[in-house]
Scaffold this motif. Structure first.
Motif, PDB file in Angstrom:
ATOM      1  N   LYS A   1      -0.797   4.807 -16.831  1.00 22.16           N
ATOM      2  CA  LYS A   1       0.612   4.523 -17.143  1.00 22.16           C
ATOM      3  C   LYS A   1       1.037   3.119 -16.705  1.00 22.16           C
ATOM      4  O   LYS A   1       2.125   2.914 -16.170  1.00 22.16           O
ATOM      5  CB  LYS A   1       1.523   5.567 -16.472  1.00 22.16           C
ATOM      6  N   GLY A   2       0.148   2.142 -16.914  1.00 23.67           N
ATOM      7  CA  GLY A   2       0.492   0.753 -16.611  1.00 23.67           C
ATOM      8  C   GLY A   2       0.367   0.382 -15.148  1.00 23.67           C
ATOM      9  O   GLY A   2       0.651  -0.762 -14.773  1.00 23.67           O
ATOM     10  N   ASN A   3      -0.050   1.296 -14.282  1.00 26.06           N
ATOM     11  CA  ASN A   3      -0.214   1.016 -12.856  1.00 26.06           C
ATOM     12  C   ASN A   3      -1.559   0.335 -12.642  1.00 26.06           C
ATOM     13  O   ASN A   3      -2.611   0.978 -12.652  1.00 26.06           O
ATOM     14  CB  ASN A   3      -0.141   2.330 -12.068  1.00 26.06           C
TER      15      ASN A   3
ATOM     16  N   MET B   1       0.812  -1.218   0.000  1.00 27.45           N
ATOM     17  CA  MET B   1       0.000   0.000   0.000  1.00 27.45           C
ATOM     18  C   MET B   1       0.849   1.274   0.000  1.00 27.45           C
ATOM     19  O   MET B   1       0.351   2.368   0.209  1.00 27.45           O
ATOM     20  CB  MET B   1      -0.933   0.011   1.224  1.00 27.45           C
ATOM     21  N   ALA B   2       2.159   1.093  -0.187  1.00 28.34           N
ATOM     22  CA  ALA B   2       3.049   2.253  -0.162  1.00 28.34           C
ATOM     23  C   ALA B   2       2.713   3.238  -1.270  1.00 28.34           C
ATOM     24  O   ALA B   2       2.970   4.442  -1.140  1.00 28.34           O
ATOM     25  CB  ALA B   2       4.496   1.793  -0.283  1.00 28.34           C
ATOM     26  N   PHE B   3       2.110   2.749  -2.361  1.00 34.67           N
ATOM     27  CA  PHE B   3       1.823   3.626  -3.485  1.00 34.67           C
ATOM     28  C   PHE B   3       0.806   4.718  -3.099  1.00 34.67           C
ATOM     29  O   PHE B   3       0.727   5.757  -3.741  1.00 34.67           O
ATOM     30  CB  PHE B   3       1.305   2.821  -4.678  1.00 34.67           C
ATOM     31  N   LEU B   4       0.032   4.476  -2.020  1.00 35.49           N
ATOM     32  CA  LEU B   4      -0.964   5.457  -1.607  1.00 35.49           C
ATOM     33  C   LEU B   4      -0.323   6.745  -1.090  1.00 35.49           C
ATOM     34  O   LEU B   4      -0.963   7.793  -1.050  1.00 35.49           O
ATOM     35  CB  LEU B   4      -1.877   4.865  -0.525  1.00 35.49           C
ATOM     36  N   SER B   5       0.935   6.664  -0.684  1.00 34.12           N
ATOM     37  CA  SER B   5       1.627   7.849  -0.184  1.00 34.12           C
ATOM     38  C   SER B   5       2.377   8.592  -1.284  1.00 34.12           C
ATOM     39  O   SER B   5       3.024   9.600  -1.026  1.00 34.12           O
ATOM     40  CB  SER B   5       2.619   7.454   0.929  1.00 34.12           C
TER      41      SER B   5
ATOM     42  N   LEU C   1      -4.577   9.585 -10.350  1.00 30.83           N
ATOM     43  CA  LEU C   1      -5.952   9.233  -9.995  1.00 30.83           C
ATOM     44  C   LEU C   1      -6.893  10.400 -10.274  1.00 30.83           C
ATOM     45  O   LEU C   1      -8.009  10.203 -10.800  1.00 30.83           O
ATOM     46  CB  LEU C   1      -6.026   8.834  -8.517  1.00 30.83           C
ATOM     47  N   SER C   2      -6.453  11.616  -9.955  1.00 30.98           N
ATOM     48  CA  SER C   2      -7.261  12.802 -10.244  1.00 30.98           C
ATOM     49  C   SER C   2      -7.492  12.958 -11.741  1.00 30.98           C
ATOM     50  O   SER C   2      -8.590  13.330 -12.178  1.00 30.98           O
ATOM     51  CB  SER C   2      -6.570  14.057  -9.688  1.00 30.98           C
ATOM     52  N   GLN C   3      -6.461  12.653 -12.533  1.00 34.05           N
ATOM     53  CA  GLN C   3      -6.613  12.729 -13.983  1.00 34.05           C
ATOM     54  C   GLN C   3      -7.645  11.714 -14.467  1.00 34.05           C
ATOM     55  O   GLN C   3      -8.498  12.025 -15.314  1.00 34.05           O
ATOM     56  CB  GLN C   3      -5.263  12.463 -14.657  1.00 34.05           C
ATOM     57  N   ILE C   4      -7.580  10.490 -13.941  1.00 38.88           N
ATOM     58  CA  ILE C   4      -8.520   9.446 -14.343  1.00 38.88           C
ATOM     59  C   ILE C   4      -9.952   9.860 -14.007  1.00 38.88           C
ATOM     60  O   ILE C   4     -10.872   9.705 -14.824  1.00 38.88           O
ATOM     61  CB  ILE C   4      -8.171   8.104 -13.657  1.00 38.88           C
ATOM     62  N   ILE C   5     -10.158  10.396 -12.800  1.00 39.33           N
ATOM     63  CA  ILE C   5     -11.498  10.795 -12.379  1.00 39.33           C
ATOM     64  C   ILE C   5     -12.029  11.913 -13.275  1.00 39.33           C
ATOM     65  O   ILE C   5     -13.175  11.867 -13.741  1.00 39.33           O
ATOM     66  CB  ILE C   5     -11.488  11.239 -10.905  1.00 39.33           C
ATOM     67  N   LEU C   6     -11.183  12.921 -13.555  1.00 45.96           N
ATOM     68  CA  LEU C   6     -11.625  14.041 -14.388  1.00 45.96           C
ATOM     69  C   LEU C   6     -11.921  13.577 -15.811  1.00 45.96           C
ATOM     70  O   LEU C   6     -12.903  14.004 -16.426  1.00 45.96           O
ATOM     71  CB  LEU C   6     -10.567  15.144 -14.400  1.00 45.96           C
ATOM     72  N   ILE C   7     -11.090  12.688 -16.359  1.00 42.92           N
ATOM     73  CA  ILE C   7     -11.339  12.151 -17.700  1.00 42.92           C
ATOM     74  C   ILE C   7     -12.683  11.432 -17.741  1.00 42.92           C
ATOM     75  O   ILE C   7     -13.473  11.597 -18.676  1.00 42.92           O
ATOM     76  CB  ILE C   7     -10.198  11.196 -18.127  1.00 42.92           C
ATOM     77  N   ASN C   8     -12.955  10.624 -16.705  1.00 43.20           N
ATOM     78  CA  ASN C   8     -14.234   9.916 -16.647  1.00 43.20           C
ATOM     79  C   ASN C   8     -15.411  10.882 -16.541  1.00 43.20           C
ATOM     80  O   ASN C   8     -16.454  10.681 -17.169  1.00 43.20           O
ATOM     81  CB  ASN C   8     -14.253   8.938 -15.463  1.00 43.20           C
ATOM     82  N   ILE C   9     -15.243  11.945 -15.741  1.00 47.48           N
ATOM     83  CA  ILE C   9     -16.325  12.916 -15.583  1.00 47.48           C
ATOM     84  C   ILE C   9     -16.628  13.605 -16.913  1.00 47.48           C
ATOM     85  O   ILE C   9     -17.773  13.687 -17.349  1.00 47.48           O
ATOM     86  CB  ILE C   9     -15.961  13.968 -14.521  1.00 47.48           C
ATOM     87  N   VAL C  10     -15.568  14.080 -17.572  1.00 49.72           N
ATOM     88  CA  VAL C  10     -15.751  14.845 -18.808  1.00 49.72           C
ATOM     89  C   VAL C  10     -16.289  13.970 -19.942  1.00 49.72           C
ATOM     90  O   VAL C  10     -17.144  14.394 -20.722  1.00 49.72           O
ATOM     91  CB  VAL C  10     -14.424  15.505 -19.224  1.00 49.72           C
TER      92      VAL C  10
ATOM     93  N   PRO D   1       2.707  11.067  -4.355  1.00 52.30           N
ATOM     94  CA  PRO D   1       1.981  12.172  -4.998  1.00 52.30           C
ATOM     95  C   PRO D   1       1.608  11.843  -6.443  1.00 52.30           C
ATOM     96  O   PRO D   1       0.550  12.251  -6.921  1.00 52.30           O
ATOM     97  CB  PRO D   1       2.974  13.334  -4.932  1.00 52.30           C
ATOM     98  N   GLU D   2       2.506  11.104  -7.133  1.00 53.16           N
ATOM     99  CA  GLU D   2       2.233  10.741  -8.529  1.00 53.16           C
ATOM    100  C   GLU D   2       0.958   9.906  -8.633  1.00 53.16           C
ATOM    101  O   GLU D   2       0.190  10.037  -9.594  1.00 53.16           O
ATOM    102  CB  GLU D   2       3.413   9.965  -9.125  1.00 53.16           C
ATOM    103  N   PHE D   3       0.724   9.023  -7.643  1.00 49.32           N
ATOM    104  CA  PHE D   3      -0.475   8.182  -7.642  1.00 49.32           C
ATOM    105  C   PHE D   3      -1.730   9.046  -7.588  1.00 49.32           C
ATOM    106  O   PHE D   3      -2.673   8.852  -8.362  1.00 49.32           O
ATOM    107  CB  PHE D   3      -0.442   7.221  -6.447  1.00 49.32           C
TER     108      PHE D   3
END
Length: 232
Positions: free
Chosen positions: A132-134, A1-5, A13-22, A7-9
């Motif tokens: 990005k493959g994550n 769960m280290a990826f949760l800390s 994630l914010s980009q994914i959410i905004l893309i889905n919204i738009v 900033p890139e994650f």
């Protein structure tokens, strides 16, 4: 769960959410049209079951997209496609077709799933590029998109109509992701490593290109309508 800390994650994630919204506006319209002839007590069932089925297929498609985007030159193709999608979003031509409403629950669910699948290419490419493959990020982003599509369709459309800047921001984000995607294509890896400044320039250039070209084409599309108006 280290990826949760990381900033890139959270940025991705914010980009994914905004893309889905738009990009979920089309899907919201499809759901509404397919269910409009159903009795009220069946409309909620059609929305839930149809949306869940569509998202399951979207998850499968996105995993394939993540794999394909790891092959040489396909990220460059995907970047060009994202630029085109972003420009089309601002241009205002989504290619939506008229859809017949169904009085049968099963037929409405089938229509929602098939139409969403056909119209989700932009979502799939955009989400796969932002992830990005994550894989954990990909799954997390798609899970978050479920309530956005099921419960937020009407709200999304209202917000877009009230605050058009959301569409512009989303289109610019697609251009940014497209530039970033082109940087990570295996075919361009060596060139990019030799020119580090491209990491800052290309994503910004993609965002600016989408907004400028999209707005320009949108203004051109409005000119004939204005010219056709009869003189007072």
């Amino acid at each position: 769960m280290a990826f949760l800390s990381s900033p890139e994650f959270w940025i991705a994630l914010s980009q994914i959410i905004l893309i889905n919204i738009v990009l979920s506006g089309d899907n919201a319209v499809v759901i509404a049209l397919a269910c409009r002839s159903l009795p009220p007590h069946q409309q909620k069932k059609a929305i839930v079951f149809g949306s869940v089925g569509a998202i399951v297929l979207r998850v499968i498609l996105t995993f394939f997209a993540v794999y394909l985007l790891s092959l040489p030159y396909l990220k460059l193709i995907g970047a060009a496609l994202l630029l085109w999608i972003g420009v089309g979003l601002l241009k205002g031509e989504d290619g939506e077709e008229e859809m017949e409403g169904h009085s049968n629950l099963a037929a409405a669910i089938k229509t929602i799933i098939i139409a969403d699948l056909v119209m989700s290419l932009d979502n799939v490419i955009g989400v796969a590029a932002a992830a990005k493959g994550n894989v954990p990020l990909l799954v997390f982003g798609l899970v978050i998109s479920i309530p956005l599509i099921i419960f937020g369709s009407t709200l999304i459309l209202k917000l877009m109509n009230r605050f058009p800047v959301i569409i512009t921001i989303g289109a610019g984000l697609l251009g940014w992701v497209a530039g970033d995607m082109a940087l990570t294509d295996p075919a361009t890896k060596n060139f990019v490593e030799a020119h580090h400044y491209l990491h800052n320039i290309l994503p910004a250039l993609g965002a600016v290109l989408v907004v400028v070209v999209g707005k320009w084409l949108a203004s051109r599309g409005e000119e004939p309508a204005t010219a056709d108006q009869p003189a007072a």
